[in-house]
Design an enzyme around this catalytic site. Structure first.
Site, PDB file in Angstrom:
ATOM      1  N   CYS A 178      14.976   6.499  -1.181  1.00  0.00           N
ATOM      2  CA  CYS A 178      14.054   5.950  -2.175  1.00  0.00           C
ATOM      3  C   CYS A 178      12.705   6.662  -2.150  1.00  0.00           C
ATOM      4  O   CYS A 178      11.806   6.315  -2.897  1.00  0.00           O
ATOM      5  CB  CYS A 178      13.874   4.442  -1.982  1.00  0.00           C
ATOM      6  SG  CYS A 178      13.108   4.026  -0.418  1.00  0.00           S
TER       7      CYS A 178
ATOM      8  N   HIS B 278      -0.157   7.623  -2.700  1.00  0.00           N
ATOM      9  CA  HIS B 278       0.454   6.585  -3.527  1.00  0.00           C
ATOM     10  C   HIS B 278      -0.139   6.541  -4.927  1.00  0.00           C
ATOM     11  O   HIS B 278       0.487   6.045  -5.845  1.00  0.00           O
ATOM     12  CB  HIS B 278       0.406   5.233  -2.824  1.00  0.00           C
ATOM     13  CG  HIS B 278       1.505   5.145  -1.827  1.00  0.00           C
ATOM     14  ND1 HIS B 278       1.330   5.481  -0.516  1.00  0.00           N
ATOM     15  CD2 HIS B 278       2.816   4.851  -1.992  1.00  0.00           C
ATOM     16  CE1 HIS B 278       2.485   5.369   0.106  1.00  0.00           C
ATOM     17  NE2 HIS B 278       3.405   4.995  -0.761  1.00  0.00           N
TER      18      HIS B 278
ATOM     19  N   ARG C 196      11.215  -4.502  -1.239  1.00  0.00           N
ATOM     20  CA  ARG C 196      10.761  -4.154   0.111  1.00  0.00           C
ATOM     21  C   ARG C 196       9.653  -5.109   0.512  1.00  0.00           C
ATOM     22  O   ARG C 196       8.732  -5.354  -0.269  1.00  0.00           O
ATOM     23  CB  ARG C 196      10.230  -2.723   0.122  1.00  0.00           C
ATOM     24  CG  ARG C 196       9.632  -2.400   1.481  1.00  0.00           C
ATOM     25  CD  ARG C 196       9.166  -1.012   1.582  1.00  0.00           C
ATOM     26  NE  ARG C 196       7.970  -0.788   0.794  1.00  0.00           N
ATOM     27  CZ  ARG C 196       7.466   0.421   0.590  1.00  0.00           C
ATOM     28  NH1 ARG C 196       8.075   1.487   1.079  1.00  0.00           N
ATOM     29  NH2 ARG C 196       6.371   0.582  -0.120  1.00  0.00           N
TER      30      ARG C 196
ATOM     31  N   ARG D 285       8.084  -1.994  -4.609  1.00  0.00           N
ATOM     32  CA  ARG D 285       7.028  -1.942  -3.586  1.00  0.00           C
ATOM     33  C   ARG D 285       6.199  -3.222  -3.691  1.00  0.00           C
ATOM     34  O   ARG D 285       5.191  -3.272  -4.394  1.00  0.00           O
ATOM     35  CB  ARG D 285       6.130  -0.722  -3.809  1.00  0.00           C
ATOM     36  CG  ARG D 285       6.770   0.610  -3.443  1.00  0.00           C
ATOM     37  CD  ARG D 285       5.767   1.750  -3.596  1.00  0.00           C
ATOM     38  NE  ARG D 285       6.210   2.965  -2.958  1.00  0.00           N
ATOM     39  CZ  ARG D 285       6.895   3.941  -3.566  1.00  0.00           C
ATOM     40  NH1 ARG D 285       7.212   3.844  -4.828  1.00  0.00           N
ATOM     41  NH2 ARG D 285       7.246   5.023  -2.901  1.00  0.00           N
TER      42      ARG D 285
ATOM     43  N   ASN E 195       9.086  10.053   1.981  1.00  0.00           N
ATOM     44  CA  ASN E 195       7.639  10.339   1.941  1.00  0.00           C
ATOM     45  C   ASN E 195       7.049  10.210   3.337  1.00  0.00           C
ATOM     46  O   ASN E 195       6.396  11.117   3.847  1.00  0.00           O
ATOM     47  CB  ASN E 195       6.907   9.360   1.008  1.00  0.00           C
ATOM     48  CG  ASN E 195       7.538   9.283  -0.364  1.00  0.00           C
ATOM     49  OD1 ASN E 195       8.210  10.207  -0.775  1.00  0.00           O
ATOM     50  ND2 ASN E 195       7.329   8.176  -1.054  1.00  0.00           N
ATOM     51  N   ASP E 196       7.289   9.051   3.942  1.00  0.00           N
ATOM     52  CA  ASP E 196       6.766   8.862   5.294  1.00  0.00           C
ATOM     53  C   ASP E 196       7.552   9.685   6.309  1.00  0.00           C
ATOM     54  O   ASP E 196       6.967  10.242   7.245  1.00  0.00           O
ATOM     55  CB  ASP E 196       6.817   7.381   5.682  1.00  0.00           C
ATOM     56  CG  ASP E 196       5.600   6.637   5.160  1.00  0.00           C
ATOM     57  OD1 ASP E 196       4.486   7.145   5.353  1.00  0.00           O
ATOM     58  OD2 ASP E 196       5.766   5.579   4.547  1.00  0.00           O
TER      59      ASP E 196
ATOM     60  N   GLU F  76      12.312   5.656   7.810  1.00  0.00           N
ATOM     61  CA  GLU F  76      11.189   6.525   7.439  1.00  0.00           C
ATOM     62  C   GLU F  76      10.384   6.961   8.652  1.00  0.00           C
ATOM     63  O   GLU F  76       9.306   7.523   8.510  1.00  0.00           O
ATOM     64  CB  GLU F  76      10.304   5.849   6.389  1.00  0.00           C
ATOM     65  CG  GLU F  76       9.875   4.445   6.725  1.00  0.00           C
ATOM     66  CD  GLU F  76       9.108   3.762   5.586  1.00  0.00           C
ATOM     67  OE1 GLU F  76       8.688   4.433   4.634  1.00  0.00           O
ATOM     68  OE2 GLU F  76       8.899   2.541   5.690  1.00  0.00           O
TER      69      GLU F  76
HETATM   70  C1  PEP Z   1       8.667   6.498   1.634  1.00  0.00           C
HETATM   71  O1  PEP Z   1       7.945   6.515   2.631  1.00  0.00           O
HETATM   72  O2  PEP Z   1       9.384   7.446   1.273  1.00  0.00           O
HETATM   73  C2  PEP Z   1       8.693   5.301   0.770  1.00  0.00           C
HETATM   74  C3  PEP Z   1       9.529   5.193  -0.222  1.00  0.00           C
HETATM   75  O3  PEP Z   1       7.761   4.342   1.034  1.00  0.00           O
HETATM   76  P1  PEP Z   1       6.233   4.453   0.536  1.00  0.00           P
HETATM   77  O4  PEP Z   1       6.093   5.707  -0.262  1.00  0.00           O
HETATM   78  O5  PEP Z   1       5.945   3.278  -0.288  1.00  0.00           O
HETATM   79  O6  PEP Z   1       5.496   4.486   1.819  1.00  0.00           O
HETATM   80 MG    MG Z   2       7.072   4.668   3.317  1.00  0.00          MG
END
Ligand code: PEP
Ligand code: MG
Length: 538
Positions: A500, A188, A331, A295, A452-453, A429
């Site tokens: 996203c 992050h 979120r 976020r 991402n997750d 996710e």
């Molecule tokens: C993701 O997981 O793609 C996401 C947008 O959430 P974060 O990156 O904040 O975990």
């Molecule tokens: Mg995520």
């Protein structure tokens, strides 16, 4: 001139003086001193300096986050003026002939443990404040500039590592790039760099101890390089690249005000990801159609107490008003995994990414969740707010969320407080959410895919582990097939589906996403126009 290789997390090139961020390492050694008077005089100066810094922090926080949060800096000032605390430190210097740093460290620890054993919850919470002011005093006694709060304009930050909470605290307007020794490209901290749209490198093998504040440096995000004290020829080359990049930016600027439309007339929504209301100027400047991911957990980071309902309400309302009638998807907080906050008192976990985070905390500790929901529902009166829930894996979680939402609505009704029920969606996710997306689609207003997750969970690759960067492949067929499946299942039930996660900004996939039928892409503000161009090129 020295060159160090790293991994780029945000492209671009910059040249500026460096500022080294040292961890607030308060490891303090005991020393015998020559003069008690000198030591006490140094302590007095450090106290005054700390009070001045806290006043500056208070003034800044008052503007940025409001009076309630700013108050903590007033409390810190009062603690620094507390006679018992100060007398105990001075007494130790006098009786044991020890250095002031050591006396502060020991006295701070003693007071802090006294507070943490108190009955009263408010007093117990002061233990962390005592620790905080002791560390500040020690830094000021050591004359260390490496604090996270003060540096000149236009610097490149170099650090061993930056946590998301430290990154949140950085004064973003003053930074034109950063490089860290540790970290992963998918962390992050990297995501925040992309949101700030500044050149950033991680995994740079640089000898921080040998580098000094004020040295000139280049971050070359295109060649994965940090260059310290560049020679004239290198400087000239880099200035040429910077000019070229400016030119490209100007070309992209011509796309402002244009539609995100393919040549055969398909329109895609391109929204922006943000971490704070301060990013909204950037969202508007880059002509995003809305906010696809706010976020909200970033409101919880870099502070010592929970943000109150009033504070959150104020922030969400501000976001809604600033975006006028454009969509603002907030979120609910995704604390946990790499986004850690001390006051949540989370246990140390073997596998934080598979641990107690996001909606799991909200379901288990509904008082935290309800405060946020109340703030969101109240703010929804002022604009086009939607909310979405992270880390969903099962329908029972949806049952529980619906129950909690009902409770919140009943409470607001009975208190006669104005609110609106926003559109509610979920993040997809986890592989489980993908596989039951047909069922979930019937329960919500929209899906937003968190690639991402999703990538880390599908590929069983911890995105915090820098040894695994080569294995973290969001282009993996499994990930792309899952995205397709989610879009199909969402559309079958008539809901829209967006992306996203960072993959949304990967223009090598824009055509594929459009072909899959993805309705929305939410990307870092600085990437909106780049994605618009990719859509228009289809
Ligand atoms: C993701 O997981 O793609 C996401 C947008 O959430 P974060 O990156 O904040 O975990
Ligand atoms: Mg995520």
């Amino acid at each position: 001139m020295r060159r160090y290789k790293g991994k780029t997390v945000c492209g671009g090139v910059t040249i500026a003086k460096i500022k080294i961020m040292k961890k607030n390492n308060s490891q303090v050694k005991r020393r015998k001193i020559q003069s008690v008077e000198t030591e006490i005089a140094c302590l007095t100066i450090a106290v005054q300096r700390s009070i001045n810094q806290l006043q500056e922090l208070y003034d800044k926080a008052l503007i940025e986050v409001g009076e309630t949060s700013a108050a903590i800096f007033e409390v810190h000032q009062m603690l620094l003026e507390d006679e018992d605390f100060m007398e105990a430190i001075k007494n130790m210097i006098r009786t044991e002939n020890v250095n002031a740093e050591y006396a502060v460290a020991v006295t701070g620890d003693n007071f802090s443990s006294i507070f943490s054993n108190m009955e009263d919850e408010y007093m117990r919470a002061r233990a962390i404040d005592i620790k905080d002011i002791s560390e500040r005093l020690i830094r000021n006694l050591k004359g260390k500039e490496g604090d996270l709060e003060a540096f000149e304009d236009n610097v490149i930050i170099l650090a061993d590592d930056l946590t998301p909470s430290e990154t949140v605290l950085l004064d973003k307007d003053k930074i034109c790039g950063f490089a860290t020794v540790k970290g992963t490209t998918n962390s992050h901290t990297a995501i925040l760099a992309r949101m700030m749209d500044i050149p950033a490198l991680i995994g740079v093998d640089m000898p921080l101890n040998e580098l000094k504040d004020g040295m000139l440096a280049i971050i070359d995000g295109f060649n994965n390089e940090l260059i310290i004290e560049p020679d004239e020829e290198t400087k000239k080359k880099i200035l040429d690249v910077i000019n070229e990049e400016e030119g490209k930016k100007l070309l992209l600027n011509e796309l402002k005000g244009k539609e995100n439309i393919t040549s055969d007339g398909k329109i895609i929504n391109i929204y922006a990801n943000i971490g704070s209301v301060n990013d909204i100027g950037y969202v508007l400047e880059n002509d995003a159609g809305g906010i696809g991911l706010f976020r909200s957990e970033f409101l919880y980071l870099g502070r010592d107490t929970f943000p109150s309902e009033a504070e959150q309400y104020h922030i969400y309302k501000q976001a809604a008003q600033m975006m006028a009638d454009k969509k603002v998807i907030i979120r609910t907080m995704d604390i946990g995994a790499d986004k850690k906050v001390d006051y949540f008192n989370l246990d140390k976990e073997e596998n934080p990414a598979l641990g107690y985070r996001a909606i799991r905390i909200c379901i288990k500790e509904p008082h935290i969740f309800k405060t946020q929901l109340r703030a969101l529902f109240r703010a929804a009166v002022y604009g086009n707010i939607s909310i979405m829930y992270p880390m969903i894996t099962s329908t029972w979680e949806m049952d529980r969320i619906e129950e909690i939402v009902d409770e919140v609505v009943r409470e607001l009704d009975s208190e006669g407080i104005q609110y609106a029920i926003p559109e509610q969606g979920i993040m997809i996710e986890t592989p489980a959410a993908v596989m039951i997306s047909d069922e979930l689609a019937g329960r919500v207003d929209f899906f937003s895919i968190g690639t991402n997750d999703l990538t880390q969970y599908v590929l069983a690759v911890d995105m915090q582990n820098d040894k695994l960067d080569d294995f973290y492949n969001p282009h993996h067929k499994a990930v792309l097939d899952m995205i397709r499946m989610v879009v199909d299942n969402g559309h079958k039930k008539g809901i829209w589906v967006g992306i996203c996660g960072e993959l949304g900004a990967d223009t090598s996939l824009t055509r594929i996403f459009v072909e899959m039928g993805v309705d929305e892409l939410s990307v870092a503000p600085g990437e909106v126009l780049k994605v618009r161009r990719a859509v228009r090129d289809i």
